[in-house]
Design a protein around this motif. Sequence first.
Motif, mmCIF file in Angstrom:
data_model
loop_
_atom_site.group_PDB
_atom_site.id
_atom_site.type_symbol
_atom_site.label_atom_id
_atom_site.label_comp_id
_atom_site.label_asym_id
_atom_site.label_seq_id
_atom_site.Cartn_x
_atom_site.Cartn_y
_atom_site.Cartn_z
ATOM 1 N N GLN A 79 15.931 -6.778 35.014
ATOM 2 C CA GLN A 79 15.916 -6.576 33.420
ATOM 3 C C GLN A 79 15.424 -7.880 33.024
ATOM 4 O O GLN A 79 15.906 -8.586 32.425
ATOM 5 N N PRO A 80 14.293 -8.412 33.277
ATOM 6 C CA PRO A 80 13.617 -9.615 32.887
ATOM 7 C C PRO A 80 13.875 -9.830 31.405
ATOM 8 O O PRO A 80 13.808 -11.022 31.169
ATOM 9 N N GLY A 81 13.664 -8.944 30.490
ATOM 10 C CA GLY A 81 13.809 -9.289 29.086
ATOM 11 C C GLY A 81 15.466 -9.293 28.788
ATOM 12 O O GLY A 81 15.701 -9.471 27.247
ATOM 13 N N ALA A 82 16.386 -8.865 29.346
ATOM 14 C CA ALA A 82 17.827 -8.888 28.970
ATOM 15 C C ALA A 82 18.119 -10.329 28.648
ATOM 16 O O ALA A 82 18.040 -11.444 29.300
ATOM 17 N N THR A 83 18.989 -10.394 27.448
ATOM 18 C CA THR A 83 19.528 -11.703 26.953
ATOM 19 C C THR A 83 20.789 -11.787 27.136
ATOM 20 O O THR A 83 21.375 -12.698 26.848
ATOM 21 N N VAL A 84 21.464 -10.926 27.826
ATOM 22 C CA VAL A 84 22.944 -10.647 27.993
ATOM 23 C C VAL A 84 23.329 -11.999 29.006
ATOM 24 O O VAL A 84 22.477 -12.207 29.926
ATOM 25 N N THR A 85 24.429 -12.445 29.067
ATOM 26 C CA THR A 85 24.932 -13.387 29.914
ATOM 27 C C THR A 85 26.361 -13.008 30.358
ATOM 28 O O THR A 85 26.923 -12.202 29.698
ATOM 29 N N PRO A 86 26.693 -13.308 31.764
ATOM 30 C CA PRO A 86 27.902 -12.827 32.628
ATOM 31 C C PRO A 86 29.158 -13.526 31.886
ATOM 32 O O PRO A 86 29.070 -14.659 31.149
ATOM 33 N N GLY A 87 30.026 -12.890 32.077
ATOM 34 C CA GLY A 87 31.584 -13.994 31.676
ATOM 35 C C GLY A 87 32.422 -13.128 30.850
ATOM 36 O O GLY A 87 33.897 -13.134 31.131
ATOM 37 N N ALA A 88 31.863 -12.265 30.082
ATOM 38 C CA ALA A 88 32.679 -11.445 28.958
ATOM 39 C C ALA A 88 33.412 -10.214 29.920
ATOM 40 O O ALA A 88 32.650 -9.653 30.946
ATOM 41 N N PRO A 89 34.571 -9.729 29.505
ATOM 42 C CA PRO A 89 35.334 -8.516 30.131
ATOM 43 C C PRO A 89 34.393 -7.197 30.001
ATOM 44 O O PRO A 89 34.434 -6.565 31.103
ATOM 45 N N THR A 90 33.542 -7.085 28.890
ATOM 46 C CA THR A 90 32.569 -5.806 28.845
ATOM 47 C C THR A 90 31.275 -6.564 28.188
ATOM 48 O O THR A 90 31.161 -7.598 27.505
ATOM 49 N N ILE A 91 30.301 -5.868 28.663
ATOM 50 C CA ILE A 91 28.952 -6.189 28.083
ATOM 51 C C ILE A 91 28.126 -4.739 27.810
ATOM 52 O O ILE A 91 28.259 -3.832 28.568
ATOM 53 N N GLU A 92 27.533 -5.049 26.742
ATOM 54 C CA GLU A 92 26.678 -3.864 26.079
ATOM 55 C C GLU A 92 25.133 -4.311 26.531
ATOM 56 O O GLU A 92 24.536 -5.016 26.325
ATOM 57 N N LEU A 93 24.617 -3.002 26.948
ATOM 58 C CA LEU A 93 23.054 -3.208 27.691
ATOM 59 C C LEU A 93 22.433 -1.761 27.775
ATOM 60 O O LEU A 93 23.106 -0.986 28.400
ATOM 61 N N GLY A 94 21.194 -1.637 27.136
ATOM 62 C CA GLY A 94 20.816 -0.345 27.239
ATOM 63 C C GLY A 94 21.363 0.754 26.659
ATOM 64 O O GLY A 94 21.331 1.985 27.289
ATOM 65 N N GLY A 95 22.439 0.474 25.768
ATOM 66 C CA GLY A 95 23.094 1.744 25.274
ATOM 67 C C GLY A 95 24.392 2.089 25.773
ATOM 68 O O GLY A 95 24.991 3.160 25.750
ATOM 69 N N ARG A 96 24.619 1.231 27.116
ATOM 70 C CA ARG A 96 25.653 1.530 27.890
ATOM 71 C C ARG A 96 27.018 0.170 27.629
ATOM 72 O O ARG A 96 26.507 -0.832 27.683
ATOM 73 N N ARG A 97 28.143 0.453 27.877
ATOM 74 C CA ARG A 97 29.084 -0.572 27.995
ATOM 75 C C ARG A 97 29.462 -0.501 29.573
ATOM 76 O O ARG A 97 29.976 0.203 30.110
ATOM 77 N N PHE A 98 29.351 -1.955 29.992
ATOM 78 C CA PHE A 98 29.743 -2.210 31.405
ATOM 79 C C PHE A 98 31.076 -2.988 31.340
ATOM 80 O O PHE A 98 31.202 -3.965 30.484
ATOM 81 N N THR A 99 31.821 -2.697 32.455
ATOM 82 C CA THR A 99 33.136 -3.545 32.396
ATOM 83 C C THR A 99 32.941 -4.598 33.874
ATOM 84 O O THR A 99 32.788 -3.764 34.856
ATOM 85 N N TRP A 100 33.808 -5.534 33.614
ATOM 86 C CA TRP A 100 33.638 -6.479 34.755
ATOM 87 C C TRP A 100 34.457 -5.976 35.733
ATOM 88 O O TRP A 100 35.338 -5.440 35.794
#
Length: 203
Positions: A115-136
């Motif tokens: 995902q070259p255009g993604a601006t999210v970074t790791p470390g948070a317990p959850t991350i939102e990307l592409g309309g989905r919530r991902f959990t560590w």
Amino acid sequence: MNALVTYLAAALAVLVVIVLLVVARARRTTRPGGLPPSGRSAGGPTQPPRGGPLRLTPGDRVRIREREYAVSATIRLVEGDWSWVQHLLDDGSGTRHWLSVENGPELELVFWTTQPGATVTPGAPTIELGGRRFTWAETGQARYTATGETELPSTGTMRYHDYQSGGAARLSFEAYGEEGWRVSRGDLLGPADLTIHPTPELR
């Protein structure tokens, strides 16, 4: 008396089943840190069957669902007693894909797309990307050995953060050496989703 004997026999049978289930659960392989064997470190040192996805090499071709890819490189990673393999795939589109293979209690295959255009970074317990919530799920560092067209040194270290969403969606952050984070989304594959076409000399 017969009814009492029957009751005691049934109770004993139930007790034996419960003990066997508890023992089986205790023997399940776990990753470092006590996480269940569903993430990247589930792959152990067990030798894979010859010709399987762990043994893919640059030049082999694979079909994943309805699309063909050429294996352009292979990266083998080791973290403590655990190991897994990543095969970089090329379909001529210019999009970076890769297949991760972990040989744990069950072979786990995940198909990844960067995902070259993604601006999210790791470390948070959850991350939102592409309309989905991902959990560590897990974090770690491994040593790698690369062969083929990777644009990486042949050996080095890789840091990662892995996230999951539902039963099959994955999100991965990887940094090789001193480079920045590469963000990839992944989908868990079933055995029927992958067909291997080895190079002619290996047929």
